[in-house]
Design an enzyme around this catalytic site. Structure first.
Site, PDB file in Angstrom:
ATOM      1  N   CYS A 134       0.837  -1.208   0.000  1.00  0.00           N
ATOM      2  CA  CYS A 134       0.000   0.000   0.000  1.00  0.00           C
ATOM      3  C   CYS A 134       0.872   1.259   0.000  1.00  0.00           C
ATOM      4  O   CYS A 134       1.454   1.596   1.028  1.00  0.00           O
ATOM      5  CB  CYS A 134      -0.901  -0.034   1.227  1.00  0.00           C
ATOM      6  N   CYS A 137       0.019   3.896   2.561  1.00  0.00           N
ATOM      7  CA  CYS A 137       0.324   3.543   3.946  1.00  0.00           C
ATOM      8  C   CYS A 137       1.829   3.617   4.189  1.00  0.00           C
ATOM      9  O   CYS A 137       2.284   4.206   5.157  1.00  0.00           O
ATOM     10  CB  CYS A 137      -0.139   2.119   4.241  1.00  0.00           C
ATOM     11  N   ASP A 138       2.603   2.983   3.309  1.00  0.00           N
ATOM     12  CA  ASP A 138       4.012   2.736   3.599  1.00  0.00           C
ATOM     13  C   ASP A 138       4.982   3.582   2.788  1.00  0.00           C
ATOM     14  O   ASP A 138       6.181   3.558   3.049  1.00  0.00           O
ATOM     15  CB  ASP A 138       4.321   1.245   3.390  1.00  0.00           C
TER      16      ASP A 138
HETATM   17  P1  FAD Z   1     -10.788  -6.401   6.076  1.00  0.00           P
HETATM   18  O1  FAD Z   1      -9.876  -5.712   6.995  1.00  0.00           O
HETATM   19  O2  FAD Z   1     -10.213  -7.181   4.946  1.00  0.00           O
HETATM   20  O3  FAD Z   1     -11.715  -7.368   6.963  1.00  0.00           O
HETATM   21  C1  FAD Z   1     -12.523  -8.330   6.368  1.00  0.00           C
HETATM   22  C2  FAD Z   1     -13.185  -9.184   7.418  1.00  0.00           C
HETATM   23  O4  FAD Z   1     -14.067 -10.108   6.795  1.00  0.00           O
HETATM   24  C3  FAD Z   1     -12.222 -10.050   8.237  1.00  0.00           C
HETATM   25  O5  FAD Z   1     -12.709 -10.166   9.551  1.00  0.00           O
HETATM   26  C4  FAD Z   1     -12.295 -11.395   7.513  1.00  0.00           C
HETATM   27  O6  FAD Z   1     -11.900 -12.477   8.321  1.00  0.00           O
HETATM   28  C5  FAD Z   1     -13.757 -11.432   7.203  1.00  0.00           C
HETATM   29  N1  FAD Z   1     -14.196 -12.344   6.154  1.00  0.00           N
HETATM   30  C6  FAD Z   1     -13.778 -12.423   4.862  1.00  0.00           C
HETATM   31  N2  FAD Z   1     -14.474 -13.366   4.195  1.00  0.00           N
HETATM   32  C7  FAD Z   1     -15.366 -13.877   5.081  1.00  0.00           C
HETATM   33  C8  FAD Z   1     -16.366 -14.876   5.001  1.00  0.00           C
HETATM   34  N3  FAD Z   1     -16.656 -15.540   3.877  1.00  0.00           N
HETATM   35  N4  FAD Z   1     -17.090 -15.163   6.138  1.00  0.00           N
HETATM   36  C9  FAD Z   1     -16.857 -14.486   7.304  1.00  0.00           C
HETATM   37  N5  FAD Z   1     -15.920 -13.534   7.423  1.00  0.00           N
HETATM   38  C10 FAD Z   1     -15.189 -13.233   6.316  1.00  0.00           C
HETATM   39  N6  FAD Z   1      -4.840   0.882   5.585  1.00  0.00           N
HETATM   40  C11 FAD Z   1      -4.579   2.063   6.203  1.00  0.00           C
HETATM   41  O7  FAD Z   1      -5.474   2.909   6.265  1.00  0.00           O
HETATM   42  N7  FAD Z   1      -3.351   2.307   6.734  1.00  0.00           N
HETATM   43  C12 FAD Z   1      -2.340   1.392   6.715  1.00  0.00           C
HETATM   44  O8  FAD Z   1      -1.241   1.653   7.209  1.00  0.00           O
HETATM   45  C13 FAD Z   1      -2.587   0.142   6.097  1.00  0.00           C
HETATM   46  N8  FAD Z   1      -1.614  -0.796   6.004  1.00  0.00           N
HETATM   47  C14 FAD Z   1      -1.913  -2.016   5.475  1.00  0.00           C
HETATM   48  C15 FAD Z   1      -0.920  -3.002   5.477  1.00  0.00           C
HETATM   49  C16 FAD Z   1      -1.185  -4.267   4.991  1.00  0.00           C
HETATM   50  C17 FAD Z   1      -0.108  -5.322   5.041  1.00  0.00           C
HETATM   51  C18 FAD Z   1      -2.485  -4.555   4.452  1.00  0.00           C
HETATM   52  C19 FAD Z   1      -2.796  -5.936   3.918  1.00  0.00           C
HETATM   53  C20 FAD Z   1      -3.462  -3.567   4.402  1.00  0.00           C
HETATM   54  C21 FAD Z   1      -3.190  -2.295   4.925  1.00  0.00           C
HETATM   55  N9  FAD Z   1      -4.153  -1.272   4.903  1.00  0.00           N
HETATM   56  C22 FAD Z   1      -3.885  -0.083   5.535  1.00  0.00           C
HETATM   57  C23 FAD Z   1      -5.483  -1.477   4.302  1.00  0.00           C
HETATM   58  C24 FAD Z   1      -6.542  -1.755   5.371  1.00  0.00           C
HETATM   59  O9  FAD Z   1      -6.081  -2.798   6.204  1.00  0.00           O
HETATM   60  C25 FAD Z   1      -7.864  -2.124   4.724  1.00  0.00           C
HETATM   61  O10 FAD Z   1      -8.304  -1.083   3.862  1.00  0.00           O
HETATM   62  C26 FAD Z   1      -8.975  -2.350   5.764  1.00  0.00           C
HETATM   63  O11 FAD Z   1      -8.597  -3.348   6.694  1.00  0.00           O
HETATM   64  C27 FAD Z   1     -10.280  -2.753   5.104  1.00  0.00           C
HETATM   65  O12 FAD Z   1     -11.240  -3.035   6.078  1.00  0.00           O
HETATM   66  P2  FAD Z   1     -12.465  -3.999   5.782  1.00  0.00           P
HETATM   67  O13 FAD Z   1     -13.203  -4.091   7.074  1.00  0.00           O
HETATM   68  O14 FAD Z   1     -13.186  -3.532   4.582  1.00  0.00           O
HETATM   69  O15 FAD Z   1     -11.846  -5.408   5.372  1.00  0.00           O
END
Ligand code: FAD
Length: 310
Positions: A134, A137-138
């Protein structure tokens, strides 16, 4: 039966749960892994009002906040099917991998996404220690250093342009013999003095000194020659895959698999809302996912109060 059932326990799902519970609605969260992608994140410096934190610490805060309300958290449970209501007011059903079936008046989909990985040696070992996904982020962590971006699509070229303004030098590596990004982005990229573009190149390994990344190796696909580029960071930009396969036939998705939503987080199905990285919302970030989760819960609440009294 739940009033609102949320599938996904990342920032979007957690925000939705808190907003729903604060309306006095019977709220449940099903999550394969509570915390989602944030669990895999080391330093977070762009979660506004918190200057610096770490993923697991932020997740602990999310959990504490959700648990302050009457929310039924079903962690380590995977949803495998959604039966959407035939019309507004009918019940939605979510089937879990363990065979259980949950019903709800409204469902919020917040299953997030995952970055597509290169699958080369060094990538997993140095994740968060030079291997990044990202640029928002980084990027600033590599100020004044040399980095590579893998992937010549729109996201790769955007990342390279973004990083070129922060780091010393960017090498953009594309597997195919030409970049796939929009022409306007390619023009911008080629105008930058500190960017080298390498096409027809297969990344074969990410190298490091045991603590952090110090080089990348690629093979010229035309000549077979191996090259090593010394650098401090590698940004992998070969796609973000939404976790929406299980929704086949249930809600409309775009060609990337993202759930199509409008400004109120409504989907193509009545009583089904979606938020965060699994949707078409632009820019996948924690703060955006949280805002979207809040929006989806408020939309679901608006939907529920308009249903005919039972
Ligand atoms: P997610 O965080 O992906 O959560 C999805 C959830 O759904 C999880 O609980 C998962 O287990 C669950 N799930 C998925 N499929 C199913 C299913 N079929 N049944 C039940 N549960 C399910 N963003 C920033 O703003 N700043 C940062 O510094 C940053 N650094 C990052 C570093 C890394 C390495 C990564 C991978 C991402 C980073 N991001 C950062 C991005 C950020 O993490 C995401 O934008 C954010 O987490 C998205 O939130 P979300 O709730 O939409 O999805």
């Amino acid at each position: 039966e739940f009033d609102i059932l949320i599938v996904g326990g990342g920032p979007a799902g957690a925000a939705a749960a808190i907003y729903a519970a604060r309306k006095g609605l019977r709220t449940g969260i099903v999550a394969e892994r509570f915390g989602g992608q944030v669990m895999d994140t080391l330093a977070i410096e762009n979660f506004i009002s918190v200057k610096e934190t770490e993923g697991p610490k932020l997740v602990a805060g999310l959990e504490e906040h959700v648990k302050a309300y009457d929310v039924d958290i079903m962690n380590h449970q995977r949803a495998v099917r959604l039966d959407v209501p035939a019309e507004a007011g009918k019940t939605a059903k979510v089937a879990l991998a363990n065979g259980a079936e949950l019903s709800a008046k409204a469902v919020i989909l917040a299953t997030g996404a995952r970055w597509r990985e290169l699958g080369v040696p060094g990538e997993k070992e140095y994740r968060g220690r030079g291997v990044a996904y990202c640029p928002h982020c980084d990027g600033p962590l590599f100020k004044g250093k040399k980095v590579a971006v893998i992937g010549g699509g729109n996201s790769g070229v955007e990342a390279a342009i973004d990083l070129a303004g922060i780091v010393e030098h960017v090498t953009l590596i594309e597997f195919a013999d030409a970049l796939r990004a929009d022409a306007v982005l390619q023009r911008k990229l080629r105008s930058l003095p500190n960017v080298t573009i390498v096409t027809n190149a297969q990344t074969t390994e990410i190298l490091g000194d045991g603590a952090k990344v110090n080089a990348l190796r690629y093979r010229d696909r035309a000549t077979g020659e191996e090259h090593t580029v010394e650098l401090a960071g590698v940004f992998v930009q070969i796609g973000l895959v939404p976790n929406t396969d299980w929704l086949e036939g249930a809600v409309a998705r775009n060609r990337f698999g993202e759930i199509e939503i409008d400004a109120r987080c409504t989907t193509s199905a009545p009583g089904v809302f979606a938020a965060g990285d699994c949707t078409t919302v632009p820019y996948k970030q924690i703060i955006i996912a949280m805002g979207e989760g809040a929006k989806a819960a408020l939309s679901a609440f608006d939907y529920l109060i308009r249903l005919a009294p039972a």
